[in-house]
Design a protein around this motif. Structure first.
Motif, PDB file in Angstrom:
ATOM      1  N   GLY A 120     -23.909 -50.977  42.828  1.00 49.78           N
ATOM      2  CA  GLY A 120     -24.775 -49.863  43.209  1.00 49.78           C
ATOM      3  C   GLY A 120     -23.977 -48.805  43.950  1.00 49.78           C
ATOM      4  N   PHE A 121     -24.357 -47.540  43.785  1.00 49.29           N
ATOM      5  CA  PHE A 121     -23.670 -46.448  44.478  1.00 49.29           C
ATOM      6  C   PHE A 121     -24.018 -46.490  45.967  1.00 49.29           C
ATOM      7  N   LEU A 122     -22.984 -46.419  46.807  1.00 49.32           N
ATOM      8  CA  LEU A 122     -23.214 -46.325  48.252  1.00 49.32           C
ATOM      9  C   LEU A 122     -23.383 -44.871  48.677  1.00 49.32           C
ATOM     10  N   VAL A 123     -22.631 -43.998  48.038  1.00 53.23           N
ATOM     11  CA  VAL A 123     -22.733 -42.556  48.288  1.00 53.23           C
ATOM     12  C   VAL A 123     -22.751 -41.860  46.931  1.00 53.23           C
ATOM     13  N   LYS A 124     -23.476 -40.784  46.846  1.00 52.09           N
ATOM     14  CA  LYS A 124     -23.637 -40.133  45.545  1.00 52.09           C
ATOM     15  C   LYS A 124     -22.326 -39.544  45.032  1.00 52.09           C
ATOM     16  N   GLU A 125     -21.376 -39.267  45.952  1.00 50.66           N
ATOM     17  CA  GLU A 125     -20.100 -38.712  45.520  1.00 50.66           C
ATOM     18  C   GLU A 125     -19.327 -39.669  44.619  1.00 50.66           C
ATOM     19  N   GLN A 126     -19.703 -40.933  44.622  1.00 50.58           N
ATOM     20  CA  GLN A 126     -19.036 -41.884  43.726  1.00 50.58           C
ATOM     21  C   GLN A 126     -19.276 -41.551  42.260  1.00 50.58           C
ATOM     22  N   LEU A 127     -20.257 -40.727  42.003  1.00 54.44           N
ATOM     23  CA  LEU A 127     -20.513 -40.312  40.630  1.00 54.44           C
ATOM     24  C   LEU A 127     -19.329 -39.530  40.065  1.00 54.44           C
ATOM     25  N   PHE A 128     -18.550 -38.896  40.947  1.00 52.93           N
ATOM     26  CA  PHE A 128     -17.358 -38.175  40.493  1.00 52.93           C
ATOM     27  C   PHE A 128     -16.305 -39.128  39.936  1.00 52.93           C
ATOM     28  N   ASP A 129     -16.379 -40.415  40.300  1.00 49.33           N
ATOM     29  CA  ASP A 129     -15.367 -41.389  39.887  1.00 49.33           C
ATOM     30  C   ASP A 129     -15.603 -41.928  38.482  1.00 49.33           C
ATOM     31  N   VAL A 130     -16.719 -41.572  37.865  1.00 50.52           N
ATOM     32  CA  VAL A 130     -16.999 -42.038  36.506  1.00 50.52           C
ATOM     33  C   VAL A 130     -16.070 -41.310  35.543  1.00 50.52           C
ATOM     34  N   TYR A 131     -15.311 -42.059  34.782  1.00 56.08           N
ATOM     35  CA  TYR A 131     -14.321 -41.481  33.872  1.00 56.08           C
ATOM     36  C   TYR A 131     -14.990 -40.587  32.822  1.00 56.08           C
ATOM     37  N   GLY A 132     -14.458 -39.374  32.675  1.00 49.23           N
ATOM     38  CA  GLY A 132     -14.941 -38.463  31.637  1.00 49.23           C
ATOM     39  C   GLY A 132     -16.106 -37.594  32.055  1.00 49.23           C
ATOM     40  N   LEU A 133     -16.614 -37.782  33.272  1.00 49.93           N
ATOM     41  CA  LEU A 133     -17.766 -37.004  33.741  1.00 49.93           C
ATOM     42  C   LEU A 133     -17.255 -35.742  34.433  1.00 49.93           C
ATOM     43  N   GLU A 134     -17.537 -34.598  33.842  1.00 48.15           N
ATOM     44  CA  GLU A 134     -17.045 -33.336  34.371  1.00 48.15           C
ATOM     45  C   GLU A 134     -17.771 -32.961  35.671  1.00 48.15           C
ATOM     46  N   PRO A 135     -17.074 -32.282  36.609  1.00 46.67           N
ATOM     47  CA  PRO A 135     -17.697 -31.892  37.881  1.00 46.67           C
ATOM     48  C   PRO A 135     -18.982 -31.080  37.699  1.00 46.67           C
ATOM     49  N   ASP A 136     -18.995 -30.164  36.728  1.00 47.43           N
ATOM     50  CA  ASP A 136     -20.200 -29.360  36.517  1.00 47.43           C
ATOM     51  C   ASP A 136     -21.389 -30.228  36.113  1.00 47.43           C
ATOM     52  N   VAL A 137     -21.109 -31.265  35.354  1.00 44.73           N
ATOM     53  CA  VAL A 137     -22.181 -32.176  34.938  1.00 44.73           C
ATOM     54  C   VAL A 137     -22.679 -32.961  36.140  1.00 44.73           C
ATOM     55  N   VAL A 138     -21.758 -33.359  37.015  1.00 39.59           N
ATOM     56  CA  VAL A 138     -22.151 -34.069  38.235  1.00 39.59           C
ATOM     57  C   VAL A 138     -23.043 -33.179  39.095  1.00 39.59           C
ATOM     58  N   HIS A 139     -22.719 -31.911  39.179  1.00 40.71           N
ATOM     59  CA  HIS A 139     -23.542 -30.973  39.953  1.00 40.71           C
ATOM     60  C   HIS A 139     -24.975 -30.956  39.423  1.00 40.71           C
ATOM     61  N   ARG A 140     -25.089 -30.901  38.103  1.00 40.52           N
ATOM     62  CA  ARG A 140     -26.427 -30.877  37.508  1.00 40.52           C
ATOM     63  C   ARG A 140     -27.168 -32.195  37.750  1.00 40.52           C
ATOM     64  N   ALA A 141     -26.407 -33.292  37.771  1.00 41.97           N
ATOM     65  CA  ALA A 141     -27.029 -34.597  38.043  1.00 41.97           C
ATOM     66  C   ALA A 141     -27.567 -34.647  39.470  1.00 41.97           C
ATOM     67  N   PHE A 142     -26.844 -34.012  40.412  1.00 40.24           N
ATOM     68  CA  PHE A 142     -27.296 -33.998  41.803  1.00 40.24           C
ATOM     69  C   PHE A 142     -28.601 -33.220  41.974  1.00 40.24           C
ATOM     70  N   GLU A 143     -28.889 -32.327  41.040  1.00 37.79           N
ATOM     71  CA  GLU A 143     -30.136 -31.582  41.118  1.00 37.79           C
ATOM     72  C   GLU A 143     -31.329 -32.444  40.719  1.00 37.79           C
ATOM     73  N   VAL A 144     -31.041 -33.570  40.063  1.00 38.84           N
ATOM     74  CA  VAL A 144     -32.110 -34.443  39.583  1.00 38.84           C
ATOM     75  C   VAL A 144     -32.153 -35.766  40.350  1.00 38.84           C
ATOM     76  N   PHE A 145     -30.967 -36.262  40.735  1.00 41.65           N
ATOM     77  CA  PHE A 145     -30.878 -37.569  41.376  1.00 41.65           C
ATOM     78  C   PHE A 145     -30.322 -37.458  42.792  1.00 41.65           C
ATOM     79  N   GLU A 146     -30.622 -38.462  43.604  1.00 41.46           N
ATOM     80  CA  GLU A 146     -30.087 -38.561  44.950  1.00 41.46           C
ATOM     81  C   GLU A 146     -30.013 -40.037  45.348  1.00 41.46           C
ATOM     82  N   MET A 147     -29.339 -40.302  46.466  1.00 39.09           N
ATOM     83  CA  MET A 147     -29.239 -41.669  46.957  1.00 39.09           C
ATOM     84  C   MET A 147     -30.473 -41.990  47.800  1.00 39.09           C
ATOM     85  N   GLN A 148     -31.246 -42.960  47.370  1.00 35.78           N
ATOM     86  CA  GLN A 148     -32.444 -43.367  48.105  1.00 35.78           C
ATOM     87  C   GLN A 148     -32.361 -44.818  48.580  1.00 35.78           C
ATOM     88  N   ASN A 149     -31.809 -45.680  47.772  1.00 34.37           N
ATOM     89  CA  ASN A 149     -31.755 -47.101  48.124  1.00 34.37           C
ATOM     90  C   ASN A 149     -30.342 -47.642  47.918  1.00 34.37           C
TER      91      ASN A 149
END
Length: 298
Positions: free
Chosen positions: A200-229
C-alpha cells in the motif's frame, strides 16, 4: 699461325685444372638455381589466398584498440580514485569531488560536476554523456509543478475551490485508474502491482516511482485520488536485518542489501539514514521514502 696455336696448347695437368674449374662453376650455378626456386616456392606458400586475406583484414579492422576504454553509464557522485584515474581525472579533481561528497552533498548535473571538480571542458565533453543521475531532479520538478497547479486553483476569497470528493489511492481499482487520461491498461495494472508490492502507498508521491508513469499523468491522478487509508507498516530494524529481509523492500536490490550488511559489519551499526548514501548504488534520491520502512532502533 703456329704462334697462335701455342697459346692454346696446355699440358695434361693444366687441362685437368681447367676441367675441374668449369665443373665447380657449373655446380655453383645449379645450386644457386635450386636455392632460388625453393625460396620462391616457400614465399608462395606463405601468401594467403584472396578470401583468407580479406578475413585477416576484417579481423584487424574490428579488433579493439589496446588502449581503448569501455565506459558504461555511471553516477558521478560515486567516482572512486581508480575510476577517476581511468576517466582521465587528476588527483586534485578527484579529491575535490570527495571533499564535496564528504559534506553529504550531491552533484546533479554535468555543470555542477565541473563546478565542483574543475575538470576541463574537453574532459567533461568526453565523459558527461555517460553520466547517469537519479530521477530525484525530475521528481523535484514534478512536485513543484503539483504545488503550482494547486496554488493556481486557490481562490483568495473562498480558499480552495470546491471539488468532487477524491478517491482513496490505496483502494482504487484498475478500472478507476484507467479513467485518468494517460493511464491505460498496462499502466493501471502496473500501478496496482507496485502498490501490492509496497503493501500500500504510504505517501502519494510514491506514485512517481511507478515505471513508465509520466509526471503529467501523475498530476492528473492527484486531481482524482489522494491518500486516505495508509497501511500499517512493520518497520525493518536495519541494524539486525539480513540482506534477504532488506531486499524485500521495493526500493532495495539484492546487491545493495548485501552492501548495507557489509557496511554495517565494518562500522558496527548504522546510526543515521544519511549514512546509507555512502553505500555505492544506494538510491539516495528515494532515501526519505525508504526510511518509512526502516527503523534505527528496536
Amino acid at each position: 699461325m703456329k704462334s697462335l696455336k701455342s697459346h692454346f696448347k696446355f699440358s695434361k695437368q693444366e687441362r685437368s685444372g681447367i676441367f675441374f674449374l668449369l665443373l665447380i662453376l657449373v655446380a655453383f650455378q645449379i645450386v644457386r638455381f635450386f636455392i632460388r626456386e625453393s625460396s620462391t616456392n616457400n614465399d608462395s606458400l606463405l601468401l594467403p589466398d584472396v578470401e583468407t586475406q580479406e578475413e585477416l583484414d576484417r579481423l584487424k579492422k574490428n579488433r579493439p584498440k589496446k588502449d581503448s576504454l569501455m565506459i558504461y553509464p555511471f553516477n558521478p557522485n560515486y567516482i572512486t580514485d581508480f575510476k577517476g584515474y581511468t576517466l582521465g581525472m587528476s588527483v586534485e579533481e578527484i579529491d575535490r569531488l570527495h571533499q564535496f561528497r564528504a559534506n553529504k552533498k550531491f552533484v546533479n548535473s554535468k555543470e555542477e560536476f565541473q563546478k565542483v571538480t574543475l575538470v576541463s571542458d574537453s574532459l567533461l565533453q568526453e565523459i558527461a554523456p555517460y553520466f547517469k543521475f537519479p530521477d530525484w531532479v525530475t521528481e523535484k520538478k514534478s512536485f513543484k509543478n503539483v504545488k503550482e497547479k494547486f496554488q493556481n486553483k486557490y481562490d483568495k476569497n473562498i480558499g480552495y475551490t470546491q471539488k468532487a470528493a477524491k478517491k482513496d489511492l490505496n483502494s482504487a481499482t484498475v478500472q478507476e485508474l484507467r479513467k485518468v487520461s494517460g493511464i491505460g491498461e498496462k499502466l493501471s495494472a502496473r500501478i496496482v502491482k507496485f502498490r501490492d508490492r509496497l503493501g500500500g502507498f504510504l505517501v502519494k508521491e510514491q506514485l512517481f516511482d511507478v515505471y513508465g508513469l509520466e509526471p503529467d499523468v501523475v498530476h492528473r491522478a492527484f486531481e482524482v485520488f489522494e491518500m486516505q487509508n495508509p497501511p500499517d507498516i512493520n518497520k525493518i530494524f536495519i541494524n539486525s536485518a539480513s540482506a534477504e529481509e532488506l531486499s524485500k523492500l521495493v526500493y532495495i536490490t539484492q546487491s545493495v542489501a548485501q552492501s548495507i550488511v557489509d557496511y554495517r559489519d565494518v562500522n558496527g551499526s548504522i546510526n543515521s539514514f544519511d549514512e546509507l548514501s555512502e553505500i555505492e548504488d544506494f538510491p539516495s534520491d528515494k532515501i526519505k521514502r525508504i526510511a518509512l520502512y526502516l527503523s534505527l532502533k528496536k
